[in-house]
Design a protein around this motif. Structure first.
Motif, PDB file in Angstrom:
ATOM      1  N   LEU A   1       0.838  -1.196   0.000  1.00 41.05           N
ATOM      2  CA  LEU A   1       0.000   0.000   0.000  1.00 41.05           C
ATOM      3  C   LEU A   1       0.878   1.252   0.000  1.00 41.05           C
ATOM      4  O   LEU A   1       0.551   2.253  -0.650  1.00 41.05           O
ATOM      5  CB  LEU A   1      -0.929   0.008   1.212  1.00 41.05           C
ATOM      6  N   ALA A   2       1.999   1.196   0.728  1.00 34.41           N
ATOM      7  CA  ALA A   2       2.931   2.326   0.731  1.00 34.41           C
ATOM      8  C   ALA A   2       3.540   2.511  -0.662  1.00 34.41           C
ATOM      9  O   ALA A   2       3.708   3.646  -1.135  1.00 34.41           O
ATOM     10  CB  ALA A   2       4.030   2.095   1.768  1.00 34.41           C
ATOM     11  N   VAL A   3       3.853   1.402  -1.335  1.00 34.70           N
ATOM     12  CA  VAL A   3       4.377   1.499  -2.695  1.00 34.70           C
ATOM     13  C   VAL A   3       3.331   2.108  -3.626  1.00 34.70           C
ATOM     14  O   VAL A   3       3.643   2.964  -4.466  1.00 34.70           O
ATOM     15  CB  VAL A   3       4.808   0.108  -3.199  1.00 34.70           C
ATOM     16  N   ALA A   4       2.082   1.663  -3.474  1.00 38.62           N
ATOM     17  CA  ALA A   4       1.010   2.216  -4.307  1.00 38.62           C
ATOM     18  C   ALA A   4       0.857   3.718  -4.066  1.00 38.62           C
ATOM     19  O   ALA A   4       0.639   4.488  -5.019  1.00 38.62           O
ATOM     20  CB  ALA A   4      -0.301   1.488  -4.013  1.00 38.62           C
ATOM     21  N   TRP A   5       0.965   4.134  -2.824  1.00 37.71           N
ATOM     22  CA  TRP A   5       0.864   5.553  -2.518  1.00 37.71           C
ATOM     23  C   TRP A   5       2.006   6.342  -3.172  1.00 37.71           C
ATOM     24  O   TRP A   5       1.807   7.448  -3.686  1.00 37.71           O
ATOM     25  CB  TRP A   5       0.881   5.762  -1.010  1.00 37.71           C
ATOM     26  N   ALA A   6       3.207   5.745  -3.195  1.00 45.18           N
ATOM     27  CA  ALA A   6       4.340   6.407  -3.842  1.00 45.18           C
ATOM     28  C   ALA A   6       4.127   6.530  -5.348  1.00 45.18           C
ATOM     29  O   ALA A   6       4.687   7.430  -5.992  1.00 45.18           O
ATOM     30  CB  ALA A   6       5.624   5.631  -3.552  1.00 45.18           C
ATOM     31  N   LEU A   7       3.321   5.621  -5.902  1.00 40.58           N
ATOM     32  CA  LEU A   7       3.051   5.652  -7.349  1.00 40.58           C
ATOM     33  C   LEU A   7       1.826   6.498  -7.699  1.00 40.58           C
ATOM     34  O   LEU A   7       1.458   6.568  -8.880  1.00 40.58           O
ATOM     35  CB  LEU A   7       2.819   4.232  -7.865  1.00 40.58           C
ATOM     36  N   ALA A   8       1.209   7.122  -6.704  1.00 43.31           N
ATOM     37  CA  ALA A   8      -0.028   7.863  -6.964  1.00 43.31           C
ATOM     38  C   ALA A   8       0.179   8.983  -7.983  1.00 43.31           C
ATOM     39  O   ALA A   8      -0.642   9.176  -8.895  1.00 43.31           O
ATOM     40  CB  ALA A   8      -0.579   8.439  -5.652  1.00 43.31           C
ATOM     41  N   GLY A   9       1.281   9.722  -7.861  1.00 48.58           N
ATOM     42  CA  GLY A   9       1.547  10.800  -8.804  1.00 48.58           C
ATOM     43  C   GLY A   9       1.744  10.305 -10.230  1.00 48.58           C
ATOM     44  O   GLY A   9       1.084  10.787 -11.164  1.00 48.58           O
ATOM     45  N   PRO A  10       2.663   9.335 -10.461  1.00 51.48           N
ATOM     46  CA  PRO A  10       2.824   8.799 -11.819  1.00 51.48           C
ATOM     47  C   PRO A  10       1.551   8.184 -12.388  1.00 51.48           C
ATOM     48  O   PRO A  10       1.271   8.331 -13.578  1.00 51.48           O
ATOM     49  CB  PRO A  10       3.917   7.734 -11.641  1.00 51.48           C
ATOM     50  N   LEU A  11       0.767   7.512 -11.546  1.00 47.71           N
ATOM     51  CA  LEU A  11      -0.474   6.915 -12.036  1.00 47.71           C
ATOM     52  C   LEU A  11      -1.467   7.986 -12.481  1.00 47.71           C
ATOM     53  O   LEU A  11      -2.198   7.809 -13.465  1.00 47.71           O
ATOM     54  CB  LEU A  11      -1.096   6.036 -10.956  1.00 47.71           C
ATOM     55  N   THR A  12      -1.510   9.094 -11.771  1.00 45.62           N
ATOM     56  CA  THR A  12      -2.389  10.194 -12.161  1.00 45.62           C
ATOM     57  C   THR A  12      -1.987  10.743 -13.527  1.00 45.62           C
ATOM     58  O   THR A  12      -2.837  11.066 -14.362  1.00 45.62           O
ATOM     59  CB  THR A  12      -2.361  11.309 -11.106  1.00 45.62           C
ATOM     60  N   LEU A  13      -0.678  10.816 -13.771  1.00 43.40           N
ATOM     61  CA  LEU A  13      -0.202  11.265 -15.078  1.00 43.40           C
ATOM     62  C   LEU A  13      -0.540  10.250 -16.170  1.00 43.40           C
ATOM     63  O   LEU A  13      -0.918  10.627 -17.282  1.00 43.40           O
ATOM     64  CB  LEU A  13       1.314  11.494 -15.039  1.00 43.40           C
ATOM     65  N   LEU A  14      -0.427   8.959 -15.858  1.00 41.81           N
ATOM     66  CA  LEU A  14      -0.756   7.934 -16.851  1.00 41.81           C
ATOM     67  C   LEU A  14      -2.221   7.999 -17.249  1.00 41.81           C
ATOM     68  O   LEU A  14      -2.578   7.699 -18.390  1.00 41.81           O
ATOM     69  CB  LEU A  14      -0.427   6.542 -16.295  1.00 41.81           C
ATOM     70  N   LEU A  15      -3.072   8.366 -16.294  1.00 42.49           N
ATOM     71  CA  LEU A  15      -4.491   8.505 -16.615  1.00 42.49           C
ATOM     72  C   LEU A  15      -4.729   9.582 -17.675  1.00 42.49           C
ATOM     73  O   LEU A  15      -5.720   9.524 -18.403  1.00 42.49           O
ATOM     74  CB  LEU A  15      -5.286   8.848 -15.347  1.00 42.49           C
ATOM     75  N   CYS A  16      -3.830  10.552 -17.746  1.00 40.87           N
ATOM     76  CA  CYS A  16      -3.985  11.640 -18.716  1.00 40.87           C
ATOM     77  C   CYS A  16      -3.559  11.230 -20.123  1.00 40.87           C
ATOM     78  O   CYS A  16      -3.843  11.964 -21.078  1.00 40.87           O
ATOM     79  CB  CYS A  16      -3.176  12.856 -18.271  1.00 40.87           C
ATOM     80  N   GLY A  17      -2.877  10.074 -20.249  1.00 37.28           N
ATOM     81  CA  GLY A  17      -2.447   9.623 -21.559  1.00 37.28           C
ATOM     82  C   GLY A  17      -0.937   9.574 -21.681  1.00 37.28           C
ATOM     83  O   GLY A  17      -0.200  10.193 -20.902  1.00 37.28           O
ATOM     84  N   GLU A  18      -0.469   8.816 -22.673  1.00 34.09           N
ATOM     85  CA  GLU A  18       0.960   8.616 -22.883  1.00 34.09           C
ATOM     86  C   GLU A  18       1.686   9.930 -23.184  1.00 34.09           C
ATOM     87  O   GLU A  18       2.725  10.226 -22.596  1.00 34.09           O
ATOM     88  CB  GLU A  18       1.165   7.637 -24.042  1.00 34.09           C
ATOM     89  N   ASP A  19       1.134  10.717 -24.089  1.00 37.88           N
ATOM     90  CA  ASP A  19       1.819  11.940 -24.513  1.00 37.88           C
ATOM     91  C   ASP A  19       1.930  12.940 -23.366  1.00 37.88           C
ATOM     92  O   ASP A  19       2.985  13.555 -23.161  1.00 37.88           O
ATOM     93  CB  ASP A  19       1.077  12.574 -25.690  1.00 37.88           C
ATOM     94  N   GLN A  20       0.839  13.110 -22.625  1.00 35.74           N
ATOM     95  CA  GLN A  20       0.863  14.061 -21.518  1.00 35.74           C
ATOM     96  C   GLN A  20       1.834  13.608 -20.427  1.00 35.74           C
ATOM     97  O   GLN A  20       2.554  14.426 -19.831  1.00 35.74           O
ATOM     98  CB  GLN A  20      -0.541  14.226 -20.930  1.00 35.74           C
ATOM     99  N   ALA A  21       1.865  12.303 -20.160  1.00 34.86           N
ATOM    100  CA  ALA A  21       2.780  11.793 -19.141  1.00 34.86           C
ATOM    101  C   ALA A  21       4.235  11.991 -19.568  1.00 34.86           C
ATOM    102  O   ALA A  21       5.081  12.397 -18.759  1.00 34.86           O
ATOM    103  CB  ALA A  21       2.491  10.315 -18.875  1.00 34.86           C
ATOM    104  N   ALA A  22       4.524  11.704 -20.837  1.00 36.09           N
ATOM    105  CA  ALA A  22       5.885  11.896 -21.334  1.00 36.09           C
ATOM    106  C   ALA A  22       6.275  13.367 -21.319  1.00 36.09           C
ATOM    107  O   ALA A  22       7.422  13.714 -21.005  1.00 36.09           O
ATOM    108  CB  ALA A  22       6.009  11.319 -22.743  1.00 36.09           C
ATOM    109  N   ALA A  23       5.329  14.246 -21.656  1.00 32.27           N
ATOM    110  CA  ALA A  23       5.612  15.682 -21.639  1.00 32.27           C
ATOM    111  C   ALA A  23       5.924  16.179 -20.236  1.00 32.27           C
ATOM    112  O   ALA A  23       6.669  17.140 -20.057  1.00 32.27           O
ATOM    113  CB  ALA A  23       4.421  16.451 -22.215  1.00 32.27           C
ATOM    114  N   ALA A  24       5.346  15.509 -19.227  1.00 26.92           N
ATOM    115  CA  ALA A  24       5.603  15.895 -17.836  1.00 26.92           C
ATOM    116  C   ALA A  24       6.882  15.271 -17.286  1.00 26.92           C
ATOM    117  O   ALA A  24       7.205  15.456 -16.112  1.00 26.92           O
ATOM    118  CB  ALA A  24       4.425  15.487 -16.961  1.00 26.92           C
TER     119      ALA A  24
END
Length: 334
Positions: free
Chosen positions: A197-220
């Motif tokens: 659960l702690a690992v999942a929490w650490a991934l919360a930011g990257p996962l939020t970016l992935l929800l926006c799409g590949e291009d937006q995540a790469a741009a960030a």
């Protein structure tokens, strides 16, 4: 914060319901034991049987809820629950195969955890390999996930045919049950779940970016491939731990994320804790309902003892809710 507080209250209520829903000892007797009183038999029932069972149900629900929302975010697919991406079927296959080979058993949770994790990783790895370039495509990944899950379920059936004598001991993994959960299971489940659960929490930011799409995540500045792989690994670990403790509870990892997104939005920093609490409340409530149904059916049919698995409750309720959601969702015409 009010929604989180309400979910916390629901989790506590579900846990309390699990303590008082069993046979032979009502709410007054349970309260007496919790106050430090009660006879030795009552204390054994509450403290050694009902309390660890309730805690295991809550912990497994939290793990499955977070695993579901992590998978749906990483694959950008609302149908990418652990049940249909090869993770849960793989974990079940690992547990069943280890039991059939005599390596593990329902009452040897440590060995089952290892077998379930190995099976869950194999299922997720198979999906990862087969999907190939379509890993980033939500629809393509979902199709391959269904195929992998069906293949792993078929292998589980073959294992049962080879070792039919193990059917009684593995049916709890196939359906999902909290019956007979003791402190040994909780002592293995909670540290495993807490770490991931702690690992999942650490991934919360990257996962939020992935929800926006590949291009937006790469741009960030995010590398989508490694982030997605880390998220899937985290979901596999959470699912395998839950399966090793309670078996395959249907629809929890599929529907809980939808509730969490609806309540908390697409920001995983708030939706992820919501999914953990919602999953715990759902499985805890299903466990209490299963105990109540078991008592009612036993009394109505005058049977010695009838046990309704917790997974039967989550599957029936989850299927009905999924059908309701599907009917209410507007269909696009070509």
């Amino acid at each position: 914060m009010r929604r989180i507080a309400l979910l916390c209250a629901l989790v506590v209520a579900a846990g309390c319901a699990g303590l008082v829903a069993g046979r032979a000892l009502g709410p007054a007797g349970v309260w007496e034991v919790l106050r430090g009183g009660g006879d030795p038999l009552a204390r054994h029932v509450v403290l050694e049987l009902r309390l660890p069972r309730a805690l295991v149900a809550l912990g497994a629900g939290a793990a499955l809820g977070v695993a579901g929302i992590v998978l749906q975010s990483a694959l950008r697919n609302p149908l990418a629950g652990p049940e249909v991406t090869g993770v849960t079927p793989g974990a079940v296959l690992g547990a069943v195969a280890a039991t059939g080979a005599g390596i593990a058993g329902w009452h040897s949770p440590a060995a089952v955890v290892v077998a379930a994790v190995a099976g869950g990783c194999a299922g997720a790895g198979l999906l990862w390999l087969l999907a190939g370039r379509e890993r980033a495509d939500p629809q393509g990944a979902a199709v391959y996930g269904v195929l992998v899950s069906a293949a792993l379920s078929g292998l589980t059936a073959m294992v049962l045919l080879v070792a039919p004598g193990e059917l009684g001991s593995v049916v709890q993994w196939l359906v999902g049950s909290t019956e007979g959960r003791v402190w040994a299971h909780w002592n293995l489940l909670w540290p495993w779940t807490a770490v991931w659960l702690a690992v999942a929490w650490a991934l919360a930011g990257p996962l939020t970016l992935l929800l926006c799409g590949e291009d937006q995540a790469a741009a960030a500045g995010l590398r989508p491939g490694p982030a997605r792989l880390a998220a899937i690994g985290c979901a596999v670990a959470l699912t395998a731990g839950a399966v090793a403790a309670v078996g395959a509870l249907g629809f929890v990892g599929l529907l809980v994320p939808r509730l969490a997104f609806a309540l908390h939005g697409a920001d995983l920093r708030t939706a992820l804790p919501g999914a953990a609490l919602t999953g715990a409340a759902v499985v805890g409530g299903a466990d209490a309902a299963a105990q109540a149904l078991s008592r009612l059916l036993t009394e109505a049919l005058a049977a010695d003892r009838l046990t309704v698995p917790t997974g039967a409750v989550t599957t029936c309720v989850g299927a009905a809710l999924l059908l309701l959601v599907a009917r209410r969702t507007p269909q696009e015409t070509p």
